[in-house]
Structure formats: C-alpha cells, structure tokens
Design a protein around this motif. Structure first.
Motif, short mmCIF file in Angstrom:
data_model
loop_
_atom_site.label_atom_id
_atom_site.label_comp_id
_atom_site.label_asym_id
_atom_site.label_seq_id
_atom_site.Cartn_x
_atom_site.Cartn_y
_atom_site.Cartn_z
N ILE A 12 0.84 -1.09 0.04
CA ILE A 12 0.11 -0.14 0.04
C ILE A 12 0.87 1.27 0.19
O ILE A 12 0.48 2.48 0.04
CB ILE A 12 -0.76 0.02 1.37
CG1 ILE A 12 -0.14 -0.05 2.57
CG2 ILE A 12 -2.12 -1.06 1.24
CD1 ILE A 12 -1.21 0.13 3.66
N THR A 86 -5.14 -5.00 -0.60
CA THR A 86 -5.78 -6.75 -0.85
C THR A 86 -6.72 -6.48 -1.74
O THR A 86 -7.81 -5.32 -1.33
CB THR A 86 -6.23 -6.88 0.43
OG1 THR A 86 -5.09 -7.29 1.59
CG2 THR A 86 -6.96 -8.36 0.34
N ILE A 89 -11.08 -5.93 -1.31
CA ILE A 89 -11.46 -4.80 -0.29
C ILE A 89 -11.49 -3.59 -0.76
O ILE A 89 -10.41 -2.81 -1.32
CB ILE A 89 -10.28 -4.95 0.85
CG1 ILE A 89 -10.38 -6.36 1.38
CG2 ILE A 89 -10.63 -4.09 2.25
CD1 ILE A 89 -11.56 -6.87 2.06
N SER A 90 -12.77 -2.81 -0.97
CA SER A 90 -12.87 -1.56 -1.52
C SER A 90 -12.09 -1.34 -2.93
O SER A 90 -11.76 -0.43 -3.27
CB SER A 90 -12.48 -0.21 -0.57
OG SER A 90 -13.38 -0.33 0.32
N ASP A 91 -12.15 -2.71 -3.53
CA ASP A 91 -11.39 -2.79 -4.65
C ASP A 91 -12.04 -3.53 -5.56
O ASP A 91 -12.92 -4.64 -5.04
CB ASP A 91 -10.02 -3.14 -4.42
CG ASP A 91 -9.12 -1.98 -4.48
OD1 ASP A 91 -9.41 -0.90 -5.06
OD2 ASP A 91 -7.93 -2.14 -3.97
N ALA A 115 -4.93 -1.73 4.09
CA ALA A 115 -4.81 -0.30 4.74
C ALA A 115 -5.68 -0.44 6.19
O ALA A 115 -5.33 0.28 7.07
CB ALA A 115 -5.37 0.79 4.01
N TYR A 160 -12.78 4.39 4.97
CA TYR A 160 -11.83 5.07 3.81
C TYR A 160 -12.14 6.32 3.29
O TYR A 160 -13.31 6.36 3.34
CB TYR A 160 -11.56 3.95 2.70
CG TYR A 160 -10.79 2.63 2.73
CD1 TYR A 160 -9.80 2.78 4.05
CD2 TYR A 160 -10.55 1.79 2.18
CE1 TYR A 160 -9.09 1.49 4.30
CE2 TYR A 160 -9.96 0.50 2.27
CZ TYR A 160 -9.28 0.35 3.12
OH TYR A 160 -8.30 -0.77 3.52
N GLU A 161 -11.27 7.10 2.84
CA GLU A 161 -11.53 8.38 2.52
C GLU A 161 -10.66 8.99 1.67
O GLU A 161 -9.17 8.86 1.76
CB GLU A 161 -12.01 9.46 3.71
CG GLU A 161 -12.87 10.74 3.09
CD GLU A 161 -14.09 10.34 2.22
OE1 GLU A 161 -13.70 9.91 1.03
OE2 GLU A 161 -15.08 10.19 2.68
N LEU A 188 0.01 5.48 5.10
CA LEU A 188 0.53 4.33 5.63
C LEU A 188 1.60 3.74 4.88
O LEU A 188 1.67 3.64 3.76
CB LEU A 188 -0.67 3.15 6.00
CG LEU A 188 -1.59 3.79 6.92
CD1 LEU A 188 -2.89 2.78 6.84
CD2 LEU A 188 -0.97 3.64 8.43
N GLU A 213 -3.29 9.52 1.36
CA GLU A 213 -4.44 8.71 1.50
C GLU A 213 -4.85 8.59 3.22
O GLU A 213 -3.77 8.45 3.91
CB GLU A 213 -3.94 7.31 1.07
CG GLU A 213 -3.96 7.48 -0.56
CD GLU A 213 -3.75 6.02 -1.18
OE1 GLU A 213 -4.54 5.45 -1.59
OE2 GLU A 213 -2.59 5.40 -0.94
N TYR A 214 -5.85 8.57 3.35
CA TYR A 214 -6.53 8.42 4.75
C TYR A 214 -7.31 7.30 5.01
O TYR A 214 -8.19 6.83 4.44
CB TYR A 214 -7.09 9.58 5.09
CG TYR A 214 -6.67 10.74 5.23
CD1 TYR A 214 -5.97 11.61 6.24
CD2 TYR A 214 -6.37 11.58 3.93
CE1 TYR A 214 -5.27 12.53 6.26
CE2 TYR A 214 -5.53 12.75 4.04
CZ TYR A 214 -5.26 13.40 5.13
OH TYR A 214 -4.28 14.52 5.23
#
Ligand code: SAM
Length: 274
Positions: A12, A86, A89-91, A115, A160-161, A188, A213-214
C-alpha cells in the motif's frame, strides 16, 4: 485441467511490503489481472517480473469477467491484483471471485497489506470488534443511514476516505461522534506516514489541507447503561444489591444512593429498621 485464481495482496506504499509467496505466485502465474496495468507494471518492474497483463477495473463489463474465467477454465493460472493492498477490499474482484466459485475454480488468497488493518493496529483504538464501512456513500440518504449506524455503533468503525472529501466527512462525523476519539491514519507505510488523533472537531482544526491517503478509525459509541432500576421500588433496588451481589446493608445503601444521585442518609432513613 482448470487453472487457479490467486488473489494477491500488494504493497500500500512501501514496496518492501510484499510477501515471498506473493512474489513467487506473480512469477509463476500465466496472466496477471490488474486494476490499473500501469500501476502494476511499476511493481513488476521493481520485482523484475515480466508477465502478460490484463486490465480489470470497477467499470469492466460481464464479458470481461467471463473472458478471465474462460482463461482459467482453459488451464491458465491467474493472479488478480489491485492498485494497492488486498484485492476485493474496496477494490474490484468480488464479481470475479463469485463467478469463479460458481465454476468450481479454486481460489487461493495470498494475504498481505491492507490499509484498514494497518491503520487499526497502530491506532490504539479497541481492535477486538470492529466494523469496516469502506467509503461513505455520496448519496445523501444512504450516507445518513451509514452515519446513523456509526453514531450508535457498539464497535470501532473504520472508513476509507479520499483527501478531497476528508473535510466534509469529518464535518459529518463531528455531528454524530461528539467527544468520541478518532484517529486519522495517513500515508501508511510511506515517507509521510502519520497518525493524528482527537475528536472530529480537533481533527478539523489540525488538518487544514488534506493530502495523501487516509483511513479513519472511530471509537465505538459509549452505550448509556440501561437503567434497570427505573421501574423498581426503593426496596427492590436495595434488595438487588443485597441478593445479587451479596452486599452488606451499608454498601447496598451507598450504591442505591449513587444510582439515584441522592445523599446516602436519605436512603438510610428508609432502611433503619432492617
Ligand atoms: N484494497 C485496498 C486495501 O487493501 O486497503 C484499499 C483500496 S481503496 C480503493 C483505497 C483507499 O484505501 C484509500 O482511499 C485510503 O482510504 C485507503 N488506503 C490505501 N492505501 C493507503 C495508505 N497507504 N495510507 C492510508 N490509507 C490508504
């Protein structure tokens, strides 16, 4: 014989965060299916791997999914990777996994960076139970529903944002989280990795121009203890402590007074002759 579908986690940020197994699988497979082939090419160049790449992203149609499944059915081993972290995961990837399972294709997860987990473990916020909501929806009704869930969540919540939406999300969170602690995990594993903690209001004061990225970690809501004494008589309330906790008279009276927010003597008068 059918091939296999490998779901390979990639870094990441820090390119050292890739497992030996992930590198071996990326070397061994016939095809790598990538969310953004240019992004994945950077990683492959770093690892000195040359491989046939196919793109697959959130807008890819069913035909694309089917063609990937066909390749596996014809015996090709495929590794699915996302831009970072990964897959699934949101992907993208969930649809391919479902289709592959329908076709009895073996799915092999190759774990690695993610993340939300990376942020959670360093946040200092309760990691025993947590809910991951991904990105908050932009649709107002759906967003309010999620915000309501966060407001009452009995678990730590992870979001995630994107940087350009961070401030408006913190404002929304400020309305519902009040004094709860939040941690912003930024960039991160990268050079500017940073953990910023405070209430949503304090974060709004600290983070003026969000960059990078947060991940947002939100402490669970303090649940107001159910007031089981509300419908009890004074006597029942007193007996609760004596019978359930085996308290002596003095301690039980002290506890009843505390629950009711009155002076001990006021309760004591009622139990002088007991
Ligand atoms: N599949 C990825 C994973 O395993 O974490 C998540 C992909 S999602 C499209 C991208 C979001 O993940 C970013 O907007 C950010 O919220 C979070 N993220 C990814 N990398 C990050 C990093 N290095 N630092 C902080 N957040 C990160």
């Amino acid at each position: 014989m059918k091939g296999k579908l490998y779901l390979v986690a990639t870094p990441i940020g820090n390119l050292e965060d890739i497992t030996l197994r992930a590198i071996r699988i990326l070397k061994e497979v016939d095809i790598i299916v990538a969310e953004d082939t240019r992004q994945t090419l950077k990683l492959l160049n770093h690892l000195d791997i040359q491989k046939h790449l196919i793109s697959y992203h959130r807008h890819s149609d069913e035909q694309k999914q089917n063609s990937i499944i066909d390749e596996i059915n014809e015996g090709k081993n495929i590794a699915l990777v996302s831009d970072a972290g990964t897959p699934v995961i949101s992907d993208p990837g969930e649809e391919i996994v479902k289709k592959a399972l329908e076709e009895n294709i073996e799915i092999v997860p190759i774990p690695g960076p993610c993340a939300l987990i990376t942020a959670l473990i360093a946040s200092g916020i309760d990691a025993k139970e947590f809910s991951f909501f991904g990105f908050l929806p932009m649709n107002k009704k759906l967003r309010n529903k999620k915000l309501d869930e966060i407001k009452n969540s009995k678990n730590t919540v992870i979001l995630y944002e994107a940087p350009h939406k961070l401030i408006s999300t913190l404002k929304d969170l400020n309305n519902i989280t009040k004094e709860r602690k939040l941690v912003l995990a930024r960039e991160l594993t990268k050079i500017h990795e940073e953990f910023i903690s405070g209430t949503a209001q304090q974060l709004l004061e600290k983070v003026i121009e969000p960059k990078g990225e947060y991940v947002i970690i939100i402490e669970k809501a303090e649940m107001e203890e159910e007031n089981i004494f509300e419908n009890m008589t004074l006597e029942e309330h007193y007996n609760f402590y004596v019978q359930t906790y085996g308290m002596n008279k003095n301690d039980a009276i002290k506890q009843v007074a505390k629950d009711m927010g009155v002076k001990k003597n006021e309760i004591y008068k009622n139990f002088l002759n007991k």
